[in-house]
Scaffold this motif. Structure first.
Motif, PDB file in Angstrom:
ATOM      1  N   ILE A   1     -11.473  18.610 -28.349  1.00 58.20           N
ATOM      2  CA  ILE A   1     -12.865  18.457 -28.807  1.00 58.20           C
ATOM      3  C   ILE A   1     -13.589  19.795 -28.778  1.00 58.20           C
ATOM      4  CG2 ILE A   1     -15.091  17.418 -28.209  1.00 58.20           C
ATOM      5  CD1 ILE A   1     -13.480  14.923 -27.315  1.00 58.20           C
ATOM      6  N   CYS A   2     -13.443  20.544 -27.683  1.00 55.69           N
ATOM      7  CA  CYS A   2     -14.071  21.874 -27.605  1.00 55.69           C
ATOM      8  C   CYS A   2     -13.546  22.792 -28.700  1.00 55.69           C
ATOM      9  CB  CYS A   2     -13.807  22.511 -26.242  1.00 55.69           C
ATOM     10  SG  CYS A   2     -14.775  21.831 -24.910  1.00 55.69           S
ATOM     11  N   GLY A   3     -12.242  22.739 -28.963  1.00 56.55           N
ATOM     12  CA  GLY A   3     -11.652  23.575 -30.003  1.00 56.55           C
ATOM     13  C   GLY A   3     -12.148  23.208 -31.388  1.00 56.55           C
ATOM     14  N   GLY A   4     -12.299  21.919 -31.654  1.00 57.99           N
ATOM     15  CA  GLY A   4     -12.806  21.490 -32.957  1.00 57.99           C
ATOM     16  C   GLY A   4     -14.237  21.940 -33.198  1.00 57.99           C
ATOM     17  N   ILE A   5     -15.067  21.803 -32.190  1.00 60.09           N
ATOM     18  CA  ILE A   5     -16.459  22.245 -32.327  1.00 60.09           C
ATOM     19  C   ILE A   5     -16.510  23.765 -32.479  1.00 60.09           C
ATOM     20  CG2 ILE A   5     -18.702  22.363 -31.177  1.00 60.09           C
ATOM     21  CD1 ILE A   5     -17.985  19.667 -29.855  1.00 60.09           C
ATOM     22  N   THR A   6     -15.673  24.470 -31.732  1.00 58.00           N
ATOM     23  CA  THR A   6     -15.634  25.927 -31.831  1.00 58.00           C
ATOM     24  C   THR A   6     -15.172  26.365 -33.217  1.00 58.00           C
ATOM     25  OG1 THR A   6     -15.138  26.044 -29.474  1.00 58.00           O
ATOM     26  CG2 THR A   6     -14.763  28.027 -30.746  1.00 58.00           C
ATOM     27  N   ALA A   7     -14.171  25.695 -33.775  1.00 54.85           N
ATOM     28  CA  ALA A   7     -13.716  26.012 -35.130  1.00 54.85           C
ATOM     29  C   ALA A   7     -14.853  25.818 -36.136  1.00 54.85           C
ATOM     30  CB  ALA A   7     -12.503  25.168 -35.504  1.00 54.85           C
TER      31      ALA A   7
ATOM     32  N   ALA B   1     -14.611  29.526 -24.185  1.00 55.76           N
ATOM     33  CA  ALA B   1     -14.238  29.632 -22.767  1.00 55.76           C
ATOM     34  C   ALA B   1     -13.935  28.256 -22.190  1.00 55.76           C
ATOM     35  CB  ALA B   1     -15.350  30.310 -21.976  1.00 55.76           C
ATOM     36  N   ALA B   2     -14.707  27.251 -22.589  1.00 51.38           N
ATOM     37  CA  ALA B   2     -14.437  25.889 -22.111  1.00 51.38           C
ATOM     38  C   ALA B   2     -13.063  25.425 -22.579  1.00 51.38           C
ATOM     39  CB  ALA B   2     -15.520  24.934 -22.610  1.00 51.38           C
ATOM     40  N   PHE B   3     -12.691  25.793 -23.808  1.00 47.99           N
ATOM     41  CA  PHE B   3     -11.378  25.412 -24.331  1.00 47.99           C
ATOM     42  C   PHE B   3     -10.262  26.025 -23.504  1.00 47.99           C
ATOM     43  CE2 PHE B   3      -7.627  26.178 -26.863  1.00 47.99           C
ATOM     44  CZ  PHE B   3      -7.428  24.984 -27.526  1.00 47.99           C
ATOM     45  N   TRP B   4     -10.284  27.347 -23.377  1.00 45.79           N
ATOM     46  CA  TRP B   4      -9.126  27.961 -22.708  1.00 45.79           C
ATOM     47  C   TRP B   4      -9.130  27.752 -21.209  1.00 45.79           C
ATOM     48  CZ3 TRP B   4      -9.705  32.009 -19.330  1.00 45.79           C
ATOM     49  CH2 TRP B   4     -10.777  32.877 -19.497  1.00 45.79           C
ATOM     50  N   VAL B   5     -10.283  27.572 -20.598  1.00 42.63           N
ATOM     51  CA  VAL B   5     -10.299  27.254 -19.165  1.00 42.63           C
ATOM     52  C   VAL B   5      -9.748  25.852 -18.939  1.00 42.63           C
ATOM     53  CG1 VAL B   5     -11.856  26.763 -17.229  1.00 42.63           C
ATOM     54  CG2 VAL B   5     -12.100  28.883 -18.512  1.00 42.63           C
TER      55      VAL B   5
ATOM     56  N   PHE C   1      -2.931  31.182 -25.971  1.00 39.78           N
ATOM     57  CA  PHE C   1      -2.916  32.567 -26.443  1.00 39.78           C
ATOM     58  C   PHE C   1      -3.934  32.776 -27.556  1.00 39.78           C
ATOM     59  CE2 PHE C   1      -1.341  35.397 -29.792  1.00 39.78           C
ATOM     60  CZ  PHE C   1      -1.433  36.615 -29.135  1.00 39.78           C
ATOM     61  N   ALA C   2      -3.937  31.874 -28.551  1.00 42.09           N
ATOM     62  CA  ALA C   2      -4.858  31.998 -29.681  1.00 42.09           C
ATOM     63  C   ALA C   2      -6.310  31.931 -29.220  1.00 42.09           C
ATOM     64  CB  ALA C   2      -4.571  30.905 -30.705  1.00 42.09           C
ATOM     65  N   ALA C   3      -6.604  31.008 -28.325  1.00 44.81           N
ATOM     66  CA  ALA C   3      -7.979  30.844 -27.855  1.00 44.81           C
ATOM     67  C   ALA C   3      -8.449  32.071 -27.081  1.00 44.81           C
ATOM     68  CB  ALA C   3      -8.091  29.599 -26.988  1.00 44.81           C
ATOM     69  N   VAL C   4      -7.610  32.602 -26.212  1.00 48.95           N
ATOM     70  CA  VAL C   4      -8.013  33.776 -25.427  1.00 48.95           C
ATOM     71  C   VAL C   4      -8.137  35.004 -26.324  1.00 48.95           C
ATOM     72  CG1 VAL C   4      -7.287  35.338 -23.582  1.00 48.95           C
ATOM     73  CG2 VAL C   4      -7.114  32.881 -23.256  1.00 48.95           C
ATOM     74  N   LEU C   5      -7.214  35.179 -27.272  1.00 48.19           N
ATOM     75  CA  LEU C   5      -7.290  36.320 -28.195  1.00 48.19           C
ATOM     76  C   LEU C   5      -8.584  36.291 -28.994  1.00 48.19           C
ATOM     77  CD1 LEU C   5      -5.956  38.761 -29.660  1.00 48.19           C
ATOM     78  CD2 LEU C   5      -5.045  37.081 -31.282  1.00 48.19           C
TER      79      LEU C   5
END
Length: 170
Positions: free
Chosen positions: A142-148, A39-43, A59-63
């Motif tokens: 950074i948020c996306g990398g940690i989420t991955a 949520a932090a990533f896509w927001v 799109f990818a993050a919300v999906l």
């Protein structure tokens, strides 16, 4: 005239209650982290001006976030058997979701946002007066990398349970 009783209804399901063991399990905790950081990533991306490939990243993050929310909700309520065909293969469903969708799409989105941050690094200089998206793109990256990484860990957790011939997610 004789009265005919109505046909019996569907069998009553038990009341909804939280599956607390799932919430305390490693997979439940990882799912919470995925939801918060996702949520932090896509927001972060959606709250700022974005263009080009950032549309795909959003799109990818919300999906993936919505699918993760559905998996988390069904697992938390213990109702995965309600999902046709996938409910009987819930551990495999979580494994594929985490490694193929979660990690794959978040890694791509992280790469996109990292590239966009690198393109905007010039505006991070002192004295630059225009609106700068560098910090927003870097934060999203950074948020996306940690989420991955969290998706990788949960996928490995599901894979280890699968290799131990366990069929449940806990």
């Amino acid at each position: 005239p004789p009265t005919v009783p109505p046909p019996p209804g569907p069998p009553a399901r038990g009341s909804l209650s939280l599956h607390r063991a799932y919430l305390r399990s490693p997979l439940g905790l990882l799912r919470l982290g995925q939801l918060v950081l996702g949520a932090a990533f896509w927001v972060t991306v959606a709250a700022n001006k974005y263009e080009g490939a950032a549309h795909f990243a959003l799109f990818a993050a919300v999906l993936v976030w919505l699918l993760t929310l559905a998996l988390f909700g069904l697992s938390l309520l213990g109702r995965w058997e309600l999902v046709p065909w996938l409910g009987s293969r819930w551990l495999l469903t979580n494994l594929v979701h985490d490694l193929a969708l979660g990690m794959g799409l978040y890694a791509a989105a992280t790469g996109i946002m990292g590239h966009k941050a690198k393109q905007r690094s010039f505006c991070n200089l002192p004295g630059y007066s225009q609106h700068c998206l560098y910090s927003a793109y870097l934060s999203a990256s950074i948020c996306g990398g940690i989420t991955a990484c969290l998706y990788l860990f949960s996928g490995l957790y599901c894979l280890s349970r699968r290799c131990q011939d366990q069929r449940d997610i806990i």
